[in-house]
Design a protein around this motif. Structure first.
Motif, PDB file in Angstrom:
ATOM      1  N   UNK A  23     -18.424   4.164  10.755  1.00  0.00           N
ATOM      2  CA  UNK A  23     -19.521   3.894  11.482  1.00  0.00           C
ATOM      3  C   UNK A  23     -19.299   4.006  13.784  1.00  0.00           C
ATOM      4  N   UNK A  24     -18.307   2.766  13.416  1.00  0.00           N
ATOM      5  CA  UNK A  24     -17.474   2.277  14.593  1.00  0.00           C
ATOM      6  C   UNK A  24     -16.835   3.232  14.668  1.00  0.00           C
ATOM      7  N   UNK A  25     -15.892   3.216  14.400  1.00  0.00           N
ATOM      8  CA  UNK A  25     -15.055   4.545  14.795  1.00  0.00           C
ATOM      9  C   UNK A  25     -15.769   5.481  15.338  1.00  0.00           C
ATOM     10  N   UNK A  82       0.879  -1.320   0.285  1.00  0.00           N
ATOM     11  CA  UNK A  82      -0.192   0.020   0.014  1.00  0.00           C
ATOM     12  C   UNK A  82       0.467   1.313  -0.176  1.00  0.00           C
ATOM     13  N   UNK A  83       0.222   2.796  -0.390  1.00  0.00           N
ATOM     14  CA  UNK A  83       0.964   3.557  -0.188  1.00  0.00           C
ATOM     15  C   UNK A  83       1.359   4.214   0.760  1.00  0.00           C
ATOM     16  N   UNK A  84       2.993   5.161   0.801  1.00  0.00           N
ATOM     17  CA  UNK A  84       3.075   5.061   2.401  1.00  0.00           C
ATOM     18  C   UNK A  84       2.739   5.743   3.513  1.00  0.00           C
ATOM     19  N   UNK A  85       1.557   6.613   2.567  1.00  0.00           N
ATOM     20  CA  UNK A  85       0.907   6.975   3.777  1.00  0.00           C
ATOM     21  C   UNK A  85      -0.100   6.523   4.598  1.00  0.00           C
ATOM     22  N   UNK A  86      -0.751   5.600   3.916  1.00  0.00           N
ATOM     23  CA  UNK A  86      -1.140   4.484   4.277  1.00  0.00           C
ATOM     24  C   UNK A  86      -0.847   3.599   5.845  1.00  0.00           C
ATOM     25  N   UNK A  87       0.205   3.406   5.280  1.00  0.00           N
ATOM     26  CA  UNK A  87       1.066   2.339   6.365  1.00  0.00           C
ATOM     27  C   UNK A  87       1.667   3.410   7.477  1.00  0.00           C
ATOM     28  N   UNK A  88       1.938   4.596   7.882  1.00  0.00           N
ATOM     29  CA  UNK A  88       1.691   5.183   8.216  1.00  0.00           C
ATOM     30  C   UNK A  88       0.423   5.074   9.472  1.00  0.00           C
ATOM     31  N   UNK A 104     -11.002   1.971  17.419  1.00  0.00           N
ATOM     32  CA  UNK A 104     -11.414   1.111  16.369  1.00  0.00           C
ATOM     33  C   UNK A 104     -10.814   1.343  14.814  1.00  0.00           C
ATOM     34  N   UNK A 105      -9.749   2.325  14.970  1.00  0.00           N
ATOM     35  CA  UNK A 105      -9.337   3.614  14.056  1.00  0.00           C
ATOM     36  C   UNK A 105      -7.787   2.387  13.063  1.00  0.00           C
ATOM     37  N   UNK A 106      -7.930   1.068  14.503  1.00  0.00           N
ATOM     38  CA  UNK A 106      -6.522   0.862  13.731  1.00  0.00           C
ATOM     39  C   UNK A 106      -7.038  -0.282  12.309  1.00  0.00           C
ATOM     40  N   UNK A 117      -2.282   4.405  14.397  1.00  0.00           N
ATOM     41  CA  UNK A 117      -3.872   3.655  14.660  1.00  0.00           C
ATOM     42  C   UNK A 117      -3.194   2.301  15.920  1.00  0.00           C
ATOM     43  N   UNK A 118      -2.431   1.316  14.980  1.00  0.00           N
ATOM     44  CA  UNK A 118      -1.959   0.448  16.190  1.00  0.00           C
ATOM     45  C   UNK A 118      -1.622   0.897  17.345  1.00  0.00           C
ATOM     46  N   UNK A 119      -0.468   1.610  17.484  1.00  0.00           N
ATOM     47  CA  UNK A 119       0.221   1.981  18.127  1.00  0.00           C
ATOM     48  C   UNK A 119      -0.687   2.206  19.529  1.00  0.00           C
ATOM     49  N   UNK A 120      -2.133   3.051  19.040  1.00  0.00           N
ATOM     50  CA  UNK A 120      -2.215   4.077  20.194  1.00  0.00           C
ATOM     51  C   UNK A 120      -3.530   2.945  20.248  1.00  0.00           C
ATOM     52  N   UNK A 121      -4.221   2.155  19.382  1.00  0.00           N
ATOM     53  CA  UNK A 121      -5.173   1.616  20.428  1.00  0.00           C
ATOM     54  C   UNK A 121      -4.247   0.203  20.894  1.00  0.00           C
ATOM     55  N   UNK A 122      -3.119  -0.639  20.781  1.00  0.00           N
ATOM     56  CA  UNK A 122      -2.387  -1.311  21.951  1.00  0.00           C
ATOM     57  C   UNK A 122      -2.211  -0.469  22.708  1.00  0.00           C
ATOM     58  N   UNK A 123      -1.528   0.781  23.301  1.00  0.00           N
ATOM     59  CA  UNK A 123      -1.533   1.883  23.814  1.00  0.00           C
ATOM     60  C   UNK A 123      -3.224   1.757  24.941  1.00  0.00           C
TER      61      UNK A 123
END
Length: 311
Positions: free
Chosen positions: A187-189, A57-63, A195-197, A68-74
């Motif tokens: 909608x979930x977000x 995927x595009x670099x921006x999508x991965x960033x 749920x952004x992750x 989001x994964x770090x935020x949800x994990x924390x």
């Protein structure tokens, strides 16, 4: 066959397959700490490394996904808590089962078609995999398997046939329900910001699948004859019950004696049990008596609103 002439056409198969395998693992329940840590720390670097070969995927999508994964994990409860609220705990707002999204029910016609693809390529579900055969994680891993299978063959026609199956599976049984599913995640977000992750993960997955289809189209520009000739779901259901069609005649309930129609799915189940020498008495009762014996009463399953509006 001239392998050199086709090498560039098949170069994409392995890196796309590995990318899909990574994404498939990411959609499994992160209940073990090792899986949760891998999702938080390893997924994005792995996708970035594969991106050099796939372009997606595009670099921006991965960033955005990494953040989001770090935020949800924390967050409180971490990745598992959010995964459970989205995909496991009723009323689940964004089901990962394609059958719910496509048919509005579990184990419907779409799931039957998926299982035919698995069987066609000699696969059965691993006993350790506790979910249904239409789960997104299993779909992604199956398409990854097809990529590896196509890459390994030196027969151009066989490679094109496998690629044709992969393309059909992705288009018809995966991408066809992604738009509605991504709307459910949107909608979930609004109610569950963590749920952004998975919203970002869903977007990345769609981008990869859409790019993959383009490559598969180039490798197999025409639907393979065997794929085109694949029977309809109705024909497939008829064919698998052909040896004992007499069972479709009205049956007498062993409890009340009233005649009732068993239906094709029930007939098929009865045949499968009989073929294995297993007990079938519990099926030889009309719906009312069968429910009464099990202490059940008739009910109606209500899908979550987020799902119902898309079926």
């Amino acid at each position: 066959m001239n392998l050199e002439a086709t090498q560039t056409e098949t170069d994409f198969l392995v890196p796309f397959g590995e990318t899909l395998l990574c994404l498939g693992q990411a959609f499994l329940t992160p209940k073990e700490s090792e899986r949760a840590n891998a999702l938080r720390d390893d997924l994005v670097p792995d996708l970035e490394a594969l991106r050099e070969a796939t372009g997606v995927p595009a670099a921006g999508e991965l960033d955005a996904l990494a953040s989001a994964l770090r935020s949800t994990a924390d967050a409180e409860g971490g990745l598992l808590r959010v995964y459970s609220r989205l995909f496991l705990a009723p009323p689940f707002p964004a089901p990962l089962n394609a059958g719910i999204q496509l048919d509005g029910a579990l184990m419907g016609q779409s799931t039957v078609e998926m299982e035919r693809f698995y069987q066609r390529h000699g696969l059965t579900r691993d006993r350790e995999f506790r979910d249904l055969p239409d789960h997104l994680a299993l779909q992604l891993q199956f398409v990854a398997f097809l990529h590896a299978k196509a890459a390994e063959t030196e027969d151009r026609e066989e490679c094109a046939a496998i690629a044709g199956d992969a393309r059909y599976f992705v288009r018809q049984l995966m991408l066809s329900w992604f738009p509605g599913w991504l709307e459910q995640l949107d909608e979930a977000v609004t109610h569950l910001p963590t749920a952004e992750a998975w919203r970002q993960l869903g977007r990345v997955t769609r981008e990869v699948l859409e790019a993959d289809v383009v490559y598969l189209e180039a490798l197999a520009p025409e639907v393979h004859a065997e794929t085109a000739a694949r029977p309809s779901l109705e024909e497939a259901l008829d064919a698998r019950m052909a040896p004992e069609r007499s069972l479709e005649a009205p049956a007498a309930c062993r409890v009340c004696g009233k005649e009732f129609a068993m239906g094709r799915d029930m007939v098929f189940m009865l045949q499968q049990l009989q073929a294995r020498g297993l007990e079938t008495e519990h099926l030889e009762a009309c719906p009312d008596c069968r429910a009464g014996e099990m202490g059940l009463s008739e009910t109606t399953v209500e899908l979550p609103a987020a799902v119902s509006k898309h079926v």
